[in-house]
Design an enzyme around this catalytic site. Sequence first.
Site, PDB file in Angstrom:
ATOM      1  N   GLU A 117       0.797  -1.237   0.000  1.00 30.06           N
ATOM      2  CA  GLU A 117       0.000   0.000   0.000  1.00 30.06           C
ATOM      3  C   GLU A 117       0.824   1.279   0.000  1.00 30.06           C
ATOM      4  O   GLU A 117       0.267   2.362  -0.184  1.00 30.06           O
ATOM      5  CB  GLU A 117      -0.987   0.005   1.186  1.00 30.06           C
ATOM      6  N   ASP A 269      -8.837  -0.065   7.381  1.00 33.53           N
ATOM      7  CA  ASP A 269      -7.535  -0.754   7.373  1.00 33.53           C
ATOM      8  C   ASP A 269      -6.408   0.165   7.830  1.00 33.53           C
ATOM      9  O   ASP A 269      -5.349  -0.309   8.231  1.00 33.53           O
ATOM     10  CB  ASP A 269      -7.234  -1.368   5.993  1.00 33.53           C
TER      11      ASP A 269
HETATM   12  N1  LIG Z   1     -11.434  -1.983   3.854  1.00 32.25           N
HETATM   13  C1  LIG Z   1     -10.898  -2.521   2.759  1.00 32.25           C
HETATM   14  O1  LIG Z   1     -11.100  -3.697   2.463  1.00 32.25           O
HETATM   15  C2  LIG Z   1     -10.075  -1.693   1.842  1.00 32.25           C
HETATM   16  C3  LIG Z   1      -9.642  -0.476   2.267  1.00 32.25           C
HETATM   17  N2  LIG Z   1      -8.955   0.368   1.428  1.00 32.25           N
HETATM   18  C4  LIG Z   1      -8.556   1.644   2.005  1.00 32.25           C
HETATM   19  O2  LIG Z   1      -9.364   2.720   1.543  1.00 32.25           O
HETATM   20  C5  LIG Z   1      -8.668   3.942   1.833  1.00 32.25           C
HETATM   21  C6  LIG Z   1      -8.718   4.865   0.612  1.00 32.25           C
HETATM   22  O3  LIG Z   1      -7.890   4.346  -0.415  1.00 32.25           O
HETATM   23  P1  LIG Z   1      -7.736   5.038  -1.845  1.00 32.25           P
HETATM   24  O4  LIG Z   1      -9.013   5.569  -2.312  1.00 32.25           O
HETATM   25  O5  LIG Z   1      -7.005   4.065  -2.696  1.00 32.25           O
HETATM   26  O6  LIG Z   1      -6.761   6.253  -1.530  1.00 32.25           O
HETATM   27  P2  LIG Z   1      -6.475   7.496  -2.483  1.00 32.25           P
HETATM   28  O7  LIG Z   1      -5.116   7.995  -2.098  1.00 32.25           O
HETATM   29  O8  LIG Z   1      -6.738   7.160  -3.898  1.00 32.25           O
HETATM   30  O9  LIG Z   1      -7.588   8.557  -2.038  1.00 32.25           O
HETATM   31  C7  LIG Z   1      -7.590   9.161  -0.794  1.00 32.25           C
HETATM   32  C8  LIG Z   1      -8.231  10.520  -0.952  1.00 32.25           C
HETATM   33  O10 LIG Z   1      -8.386  11.078   0.356  1.00 32.25           O
HETATM   34  C9  LIG Z   1      -8.253  12.470   0.199  1.00 32.25           C
HETATM   35  N3  LIG Z   1      -8.083  13.097   1.495  1.00 32.25           N
HETATM   36  C10 LIG Z   1      -6.992  13.200   2.287  1.00 32.25           C
HETATM   37  N4  LIG Z   1      -7.285  13.883   3.404  1.00 32.25           N
HETATM   38  C11 LIG Z   1      -8.603  14.200   3.328  1.00 32.25           C
HETATM   39  C12 LIG Z   1      -9.504  14.888   4.179  1.00 32.25           C
HETATM   40  N5  LIG Z   1      -9.126  15.408   5.355  1.00 32.25           N
HETATM   41  N6  LIG Z   1     -10.789  15.023   3.776  1.00 32.25           N
HETATM   42  C13 LIG Z   1     -11.215  14.506   2.593  1.00 32.25           C
HETATM   43  N7  LIG Z   1     -10.405  13.865   1.755  1.00 32.25           N
HETATM   44  C14 LIG Z   1      -9.113  13.712   2.120  1.00 32.25           C
HETATM   45  C15 LIG Z   1      -7.071  12.595  -0.747  1.00 32.25           C
HETATM   46  O11 LIG Z   1      -6.999  13.910  -1.322  1.00 32.25           O
HETATM   47  C16 LIG Z   1      -7.389  11.505  -1.760  1.00 32.25           C
HETATM   48  O12 LIG Z   1      -8.124  12.017  -2.847  1.00 32.25           O
HETATM   49  C17 LIG Z   1      -7.258   3.491   2.239  1.00 32.25           C
HETATM   50  O13 LIG Z   1      -7.141   3.475   3.645  1.00 32.25           O
HETATM   51  C18 LIG Z   1      -7.162   2.108   1.676  1.00 32.25           C
HETATM   52  O14 LIG Z   1      -6.171   1.318   2.298  1.00 32.25           O
HETATM   53  C19 LIG Z   1      -8.668   0.015   0.138  1.00 32.25           C
HETATM   54  C20 LIG Z   1      -9.055  -1.228  -0.330  1.00 32.25           C
HETATM   55  C21 LIG Z   1      -9.744  -2.196   0.513  1.00 32.25           C
HETATM   56  C1  LIG Z   2      -6.137  -2.844   0.723  1.00 36.03           C
HETATM   57  C2  LIG Z   2      -6.716  -3.812   1.632  1.00 36.03           C
HETATM   58  O1  LIG Z   2      -6.726  -3.615   2.820  1.00 36.03           O
HETATM   59  C3  LIG Z   2      -7.298  -5.019   1.107  1.00 36.03           C
HETATM   60  O2  LIG Z   2      -7.346  -5.202  -0.114  1.00 36.03           O
HETATM   61  O3  LIG Z   2      -7.738  -5.873   1.899  1.00 36.03           O
END
Ligand SMILES: NC(=O)C1=CN([C@@H]2O[C@H](COP(=O)(O)OP(=O)(O)OC[C@H]3O[C@@H](n4cnc5c(N)ncnc54)[C@H](O)[C@@H]3O)[C@@H](O)[C@H]2O)C=CC1
Ligand SMILES: CC(=O)C(=O)O
Length: 374
Positions: A117, A269
């Site tokens: 990640e 996560d």
């Molecule tokens: N629960 C799960 O199974 C999974 C969880 N995730 C998680 O989802 C989360 C998001 O991942 P992505 O979308 O890939 O990240 P990303 O980096 O593409 O997007 C994150 C966004 O958050 C914005 N951001 C930062 N601070 C902010 C704030 N204070 N207010 C509003 N927006 C803000 C950024 O500008 C960015 O556009 C991560 O923690 C990732 O690990 C991803 C895949 C699976």
């Molecule tokens: C990114 C992550 O936490 C997942 O794919 O499970």
Amino acid sequence: MRVGVPREIKNNENRVAMTPAGVHHLVEAGHEVLIETNAGLGSSFTDKQYQSAGAKIVSSAKEAWSAEMVMKVKEPLPEEYQFFHEGLILFTYLHLAPEPELTKALIDNKVIGIAYETVQLPNRSLPLLTPMSEVAGRMAAQIGGQFLEKINGGKGILLGGIPGVKRAKVTVVGGGIVGTNAAKIAVGLGADVTILDLNPERLRQLDDIFGTSINTLMSNPFNIAQEVKDSDLVIGAVLIPGAKAPRLVTEDMIKSMREGSVIVDVAIDQGGIFETTDRITTHDDPTYVKHGVVHYAVANMPGAVPRTSTIGLTNVTVPYAVNIANKGYIKACLEDPALLKGVNTLDGFVTFKAVAEAHGAEYRDAETLLKQLA
Ligand SMILES: NC(=O)C1=CN([C@@H]2O[C@H](COP(=O)(O)OP(=O)(O)OC[C@H]3O[C@@H](n4cnc5c(N)ncnc54)[C@H](O)[C@@H]3O)[C@@H](O)[C@H]2O)C=CC1
Ligand SMILES: CC(=O)C(=O)O
């Protein structure tokens, strides 16, 4: 190099870190691949298919973990820490900022922890996180809709409404990969969608992508409070790479929501963005209710659609693994600035600043350490 692939043991984690195509790629490059028996079954890949591609099937996790590099999907669970040893290259999702015990185990055992990640390209994108964020984002809207159903504890409304009846209001906090994909599905299902992000440039891009089918808003506590209050579904999709997620939605904001509303904290996560998501849930028992609001906080959402997710994940991870196996981790990381950013632990130190800050641990620069080890 010998590359080991253990079976995933997290609740309902049916992904696997390698497909038969991945095995073929590594074996063609002169490497040996050990797959724990039945590791691929959850993703419909049989031992026979792995063997035909050139893998050796091993009967225990211990044997798979005995390799020089271990590839996994999810962060190791405590029962797997016993397999850590000095010099082991562990290439997987690690999410160390909210995981002090795992961080300590990796440091104590001098494991080279390369986290999917935090591998980051010069344009700041996260190539090994993106496909799973696409999956989780798309799922978040589906799951939100499902838990808004009365039989699942929700207030009993349909995301898209019907003629003469209002659509559901969906708020997405964070407009990156998860947020964009959640919005695509929510808009497709007919919901009234608002995305908040901190980055004005990202808000412009979202406006270009979605036009008038969504609202964009600057993320600040005032706007978040206003939007959350009236929302039927709120999706948490914020990321500060490697760091613990900021708690942007407070308990008071949750209390302001109507009973039977739903939150899906995809960012769980990295610790989660809702003050009230105080625990990670599982696919077996995915929700709990707090202040009348249904909370969904599963940290391995893509594990529920393993065939799509395994193929999507390994499409991007295997080329990096082949590079590490061909060159050795030191040369591979020093020659590729994106991979270098993935190095979270090395030689008994935390080498990712946000992780060191989260745990008050000593930070060492990965590049400097690698050059010393070369
Ligand atoms: N629960 C799960 O199974 C999974 C969880 N995730 C998680 O989802 C989360 C998001 O991942 P992505 O979308 O890939 O990240 P990303 O980096 O593409 O997007 C994150 C966004 O958050 C914005 N951001 C930062 N601070 C902010 C704030 N204070 N207010 C509003 N927006 C803000 C950024 O500008 C960015 O556009 C991560 O923690 C990732 O690990 C991803 C895949 C699976
Ligand atoms: C990114 C992550 O936490 C997942 O794919 O499970």
